[in-house]
Design a protein around this motif. Structure first.
Motif, PDB file in Angstrom:
ATOM      1  N   ASP A 343       0.671  -0.689   0.092  1.00  0.00           N
ATOM      2  CA  ASP A 343      -0.186  -0.142  -0.114  1.00  0.00           C
ATOM      3  C   ASP A 343       0.918   1.964   0.015  1.00  0.00           C
ATOM      4  O   ASP A 343       0.373   2.386  -0.601  1.00  0.00           O
ATOM      5  CB  ASP A 343      -0.723  -0.092   1.006  1.00  0.00           C
ATOM      6  N   LEU A 344       1.971   1.242   0.871  1.00  0.00           N
ATOM      7  CA  LEU A 344       2.960   1.931   0.707  1.00  0.00           C
ATOM      8  C   LEU A 344       4.289   2.274  -0.737  1.00  0.00           C
ATOM      9  O   LEU A 344       3.356   3.092  -0.849  1.00  0.00           O
ATOM     10  CB  LEU A 344       3.780   2.800   2.090  1.00  0.00           C
ATOM     11  N   VAL A 345       4.030   1.721  -0.961  1.00  0.00           N
ATOM     12  CA  VAL A 345       4.315   1.787  -2.472  1.00  0.00           C
ATOM     13  C   VAL A 345       3.703   2.825  -3.218  1.00  0.00           C
ATOM     14  O   VAL A 345       3.970   3.182  -4.339  1.00  0.00           O
ATOM     15  CB  VAL A 345       5.092   0.291  -3.207  1.00  0.00           C
ATOM     16  N   GLY A 346       2.468   2.668  -3.669  1.00  0.00           N
ATOM     17  CA  GLY A 346       1.347   2.625  -4.674  1.00  0.00           C
ATOM     18  C   GLY A 346       1.108   4.115  -4.243  1.00  0.00           C
ATOM     19  O   GLY A 346       1.074   4.684  -5.010  1.00  0.00           O
ATOM     20  N   GLU A 347       1.552   4.774  -3.074  1.00  0.00           N
ATOM     21  CA  GLU A 347       1.105   5.904  -2.375  1.00  0.00           C
ATOM     22  C   GLU A 347       2.443   6.578  -3.129  1.00  0.00           C
ATOM     23  O   GLU A 347       1.955   7.804  -3.785  1.00  0.00           O
ATOM     24  CB  GLU A 347       0.870   5.648  -1.378  1.00  0.00           C
ATOM     25  N   LEU A 348       3.634   5.754  -2.980  1.00  0.00           N
ATOM     26  CA  LEU A 348       4.652   6.943  -3.344  1.00  0.00           C
ATOM     27  C   LEU A 348       5.281   6.423  -4.691  1.00  0.00           C
ATOM     28  O   LEU A 348       5.430   7.834  -4.998  1.00  0.00           O
ATOM     29  CB  LEU A 348       5.980   5.493  -2.236  1.00  0.00           C
ATOM     30  N   VAL A 349       4.698   6.232  -5.595  1.00  0.00           N
ATOM     31  CA  VAL A 349       4.892   6.031  -7.087  1.00  0.00           C
ATOM     32  C   VAL A 349       3.552   7.140  -7.595  1.00  0.00           C
ATOM     33  O   VAL A 349       4.032   7.458  -8.949  1.00  0.00           O
ATOM     34  CB  VAL A 349       4.878   4.503  -7.473  1.00  0.00           C
ATOM     35  N   ALA A 350       2.732   7.272  -6.793  1.00  0.00           N
ATOM     36  CA  ALA A 350       1.171   8.578  -7.026  1.00  0.00           C
ATOM     37  C   ALA A 350       2.126  10.034  -7.457  1.00  0.00           C
ATOM     38  O   ALA A 350       2.610  10.088  -6.215  1.00  0.00           O
ATOM     39  CB  ALA A 350       0.122   8.098  -6.570  1.00  0.00           C
ATOM     40  N   ASP A 351       1.313  10.737  -8.580  1.00  0.00           N
ATOM     41  CA  ASP A 351       1.700  11.772  -7.926  1.00  0.00           C
ATOM     42  C   ASP A 351       0.807  12.383  -6.848  1.00  0.00           C
ATOM     43  O   ASP A 351      -0.359  12.379  -7.095  1.00  0.00           O
ATOM     44  CB  ASP A 351       1.172  13.069  -9.190  1.00  0.00           C
ATOM     45  N   GLY A 352       1.934  13.302  -5.784  1.00  0.00           N
ATOM     46  CA  GLY A 352       0.939  13.504  -4.460  1.00  0.00           C
ATOM     47  C   GLY A 352       2.238  13.945  -3.898  1.00  0.00           C
ATOM     48  O   GLY A 352       3.046  14.167  -4.179  1.00  0.00           O
ATOM     49  N   PRO A 353       2.047  14.100  -2.320  1.00  0.00           N
ATOM     50  CA  PRO A 353       2.637  14.448  -1.519  1.00  0.00           C
ATOM     51  C   PRO A 353       3.837  14.026  -1.448  1.00  0.00           C
ATOM     52  O   PRO A 353       5.089  14.204  -0.974  1.00  0.00           O
ATOM     53  CB  PRO A 353       1.963  14.938  -0.022  1.00  0.00           C
ATOM     54  N   TRP A 354       3.946  12.608  -1.276  1.00  0.00           N
ATOM     55  CA  TRP A 354       5.320  11.857  -0.983  1.00  0.00           C
ATOM     56  C   TRP A 354       6.195  12.723  -2.600  1.00  0.00           C
ATOM     57  O   TRP A 354       7.307  12.756  -2.031  1.00  0.00           O
ATOM     58  CB  TRP A 354       5.253  10.427  -1.338  1.00  0.00           C
ATOM     59  N   ARG A 355       5.816  12.329  -3.813  1.00  0.00           N
ATOM     60  CA  ARG A 355       6.561  13.279  -5.141  1.00  0.00           C
ATOM     61  C   ARG A 355       7.126  14.341  -4.477  1.00  0.00           C
ATOM     62  O   ARG A 355       7.746  14.881  -4.974  1.00  0.00           O
ATOM     63  CB  ARG A 355       5.492  12.407  -6.163  1.00  0.00           C
ATOM     64  N   ARG A 356       6.029  14.859  -4.656  1.00  0.00           N
ATOM     65  CA  ARG A 356       6.048  16.425  -4.251  1.00  0.00           C
ATOM     66  C   ARG A 356       7.053  17.375  -2.945  1.00  0.00           C
ATOM     67  O   ARG A 356       8.568  17.548  -3.589  1.00  0.00           O
ATOM     68  CB  ARG A 356       5.357  17.643  -3.957  1.00  0.00           C
TER      69      ARG A 356
END
Length: 387
Positions: A343-356
């Protein structure tokens, strides 16, 4: 330069060595004989000194599983690796006498070293030359207590010095970590840009073209295998968890770790040959790793969101510092279930706060002075001029 123990410890010094050489200064890198190939492969002159010490044997049972986080040094635990009989002292003892002897004949104007190198600051004090500590990542020593009298005292006494005459942090510290990941300095310091170097590398054909899906790199670094701790992280389980997402998985591991891997899912790429992280990470949407300083800082420099699965003391510390930036997360062993990792990897690869947040940290790294820009400061220090 003086480096100890393991090649990833040396890698953080390499860009500074290049910058000094390019400016016309003479650079020698003194270390144990087994380090000569890593040093010379980086284009720097190696000076093999003293005896080799088996890394795994020296640190067997002496690298803590969990370190206290965030408190002042006096609140921390004594790290077994840096007690009077710990592995750090064993490495220093094996090279110190010959390091000072070489210094007396070659007569350096400046000595540079990396964290937990005890031989170099003692040598600097014995030779009467300024010393510089070059951090390789967040300063995890702030969480540890070190008794200078018992740890440094016997080494210094060989040259008629007291422990108090040895500046373990040098007269200047170079810090590659931008805020808010940076640990407040306890000594005079200067920022320096982290320039990734992870050893010799060959660019394979598959890295010459863009990935069809978001690429996720999975690694356990180099130190875990070197210290015989590679069984602490269920790398096969992590690979299966990450592969459960709609991503391309690239696994970068040491040969010893690769041999121990069980069957991996179809489509998972096991990198062959020397593949430095500085080549693969610019193509990645996320990184899953153990939390070593070099790996963490390399991903930070390229703006790659990270998931840290720490196993030993400084890895927990690095994971906590990374999380403070918003550019990554870390999970304890109990938290790191297959579902949580996926689940965390799915969040990390998305365009969102982690990437920004990761992109912001990348920009902060790039805004720091390059090693070349620090050379005049180091030259002034070597010449006894104000800095």
């Amino acid at each position: 330069m003086s480096t100890w123990g393991w090649r990833s410890h040396f890698y953080g010094l390499v860009p500074l060595g290049w910058a000094l050489q390019a400016a016309g200064h003479e650079v020698r890198v003194a270390s144990h004989p087994s380090m000569a190939t890593a040093i010379s492969s980086a284009g720097l002159a190696a000076v093999p000194l003293g005896d080799d010490v088996d890394f795994a044997a020296a640190f067997a049972g002496r690298i803590g599983a969990v370190a206290p986080l965030g408190g002042p040094a006096t609140a921390g635990a004594v790290e077994p690796a840096i007690t009077a009989d710990g592995g750090v002292v064993r490495f220093a003892d094996a090279v110190l006498d010959e390091l000072v002897s070489f210094g007396r004949s070659w007569r350096p104007d400046l000595i540079l070293w990396e964290p937990f190198n005890l031989a170099a600051p003692v040598a600097a004090a014995a030779l009467g030359v300024p010393g510089v500590l070059n951090l390789w990542g967040p300063d995890s020593s702030t969480t540890l207590r070190l008794d200078p009298e018992s740890v440094v005292g016997p080494l210094a006494a060989r040259f008629g010095l007291a422990a108090a005459e040895v500046a373990l942090d040098g007269v200047l510290t170079l810090d590659p970590v931008p805020p808010p990941m940076q640990v407040p300095m306890r000594r005079p310091g200067r920022p320096v840009r982290f320039v990734p170097y992870n050893g010799p590398a060959v660019l394979p054909p598959w890295l010459r073209r863009p990935a069809d899906r978001p690429r996720v790199c999975v690694t356990a670094g180099t130190m875990m295998a070197g210290a015989g701790l590679d069984d602490r992280l269920d790398l096969t389980g992590v690979i299966h968890a990450v592969a459960g997402s709609d991503v391309e998985v690239v696994v970068v591991v040491e040969p010893r770790q690769r041999e121990a891997l069980g069957p991996v899912p179809a489509g998972v790429r096991l990198a062959d040959g020397p593949l430095a992280m500085r080549l693969v990470l610019p193509t990645c949407a996320a990184l899953v790793q153990q939390g070593g300083a070099g790996t963490t800082m390399t991903a930070l420099a390229y703006g790659v969101p990270q998931l840290v699965l720490p196993q030993v003391s400084d890895q927990h510390f690095n994971g906590e510092r990374l999380a403070a930036t918003g550019a990554g997360a870390w999970l304890t062993g109990e938290q790191a279930t297959a579902a949580a990792v996926r689940d965390l990897v799915g969040e990390l690869v998305a365009d969102g706060p982690w990437r920004r947040a990761a992109a912001l940290m990348r920009d902060r790294v790039r805004a720091m002075p390059t090693p070349a820009e620090l050379v005049p400061t180091l030259a002034a220090l070597a010449q006894g001029r104000p800095i």
